[in-house]
Design an enzyme around this catalytic site. Structure first.
Site, PDB file in Angstrom:
ATOM      1  N   LYS A 129     -22.390 -14.207  -1.302  1.00 51.49           N
ATOM      2  CA  LYS A 129     -22.409 -14.287   0.160  1.00 51.49           C
ATOM      3  C   LYS A 129     -22.108 -12.932   0.791  1.00 51.49           C
ATOM      4  CE  LYS A 129     -19.186 -15.279   2.992  1.00 51.49           C
ATOM      5  NZ  LYS A 129     -18.035 -15.843   3.730  1.00 51.49           N
ATOM      6  N   ASP A 147     -21.840 -19.074   5.474  1.00 51.86           N
ATOM      7  CA  ASP A 147     -20.397 -19.179   5.679  1.00 51.86           C
ATOM      8  C   ASP A 147     -20.106 -20.554   6.254  1.00 51.86           C
ATOM      9  OD1 ASP A 147     -21.233 -19.113   8.324  1.00 51.86           O
ATOM     10  OD2 ASP A 147     -20.084 -17.328   8.871  1.00 51.86           O
TER      11      ASP A 147
END
Length: 219
Positions: A129, A147
């Site tokens: 990420k 997220d």
């Protein structure tokens, strides 16, 4: 325990409409993290994990003044780094990762942050990420990063029913295909300021026709 009601998934037509609306409402969306170069961006994204961008922006000016590049950070004392970021969540582990990251950059990349996802994820504290967010923001890469905001929005709109961020990322990438860098940040901003976890601002929301959930939905 009552079973969670399965969210109806968006159709191809709805996905295209959702995509168009995000691009229309957030045409030039970028991160709210403050940075001047790739080194500062990477550190800011690393610090932002489970911490607000606002808090990170308060912390980083002094940190960057003390350690303006990877070589200076690589030679820093751990306790000094901790002192700079002590108001950030999980600052102990983050300080250790910042030092290890900087040391690896010096040892393996001549002191320059690599701008390749496969290389970024080799650095301490940099998962998929984080690497994706850096590539999205700095290089405009056609990548999706998930997220808590993107995860929540994706599920509320029926864009994904995956139980993990990585799987959700895969589904969004497959369904949206293009403009992923803009769509990622659009979903972040939409989730942060309108489609919030608690008390989402549903009245007048441009996504109302495509919302698949009740307001009791939690992620």
């Amino acid at each position: 325990m009552a079973k969670t009601k399965k969210i109806k998934q968006a159709t191809k037509k709805e996905i295209e409409a959702i995509k168009a609306l995000f691009l229309e409402n957030y045409p030039d969306s970028v991160t709210e993290l403050n940075y001047n170069n790739l080194y500062e961006l990477l550190i800011s994204v690393m610090l932002s994990a489970q911490c607000t961008d606002k808090r990170v922006n308060i912390i980083t000016p002094a940190l960057f003044e003390a350690y303006p590049d990877a070589p200076s950070l690589a030679n820093a004392e751990l306790d000094n780094v901790k002192e700079f970021i002590k108001t950030c969540s999980f600052f102990n582990n983050k300080a250790k990762n910042l030092l290890k990251m900087a040391q690896s950059v010096v040892e393996n990349y001549n002191g320059e942050i690599p701008l390749e996802r496969d290389e970024l994820v080799k650095l301490a504290g940099v998962g998929q990420k984080t690497a994706n967010v850096v590539m999205i923001e700095y290089a405009g890469a056609n990548l999706m990063a998930v997220d808590t905001h993107v995860f929540r929005v994706a599920h509320r709109l029926g864009l994904s029913d995956a139980t993990t961020a990585i799987k959700t990322e895969e589904e969004l990438s497959k369904k949206f295909k293009t403009n992923l860098h803009l769509l990622h940040q659009a979903m972040v901003l939409f989730g942060r300021y309108r489609c919030k976890a608690v008390k989402p601002e549903c009245e007048g929301c441009f996504m109302t026709p495509y919302c698949k959930t009740t307001q009791t939905f939690k992620v």
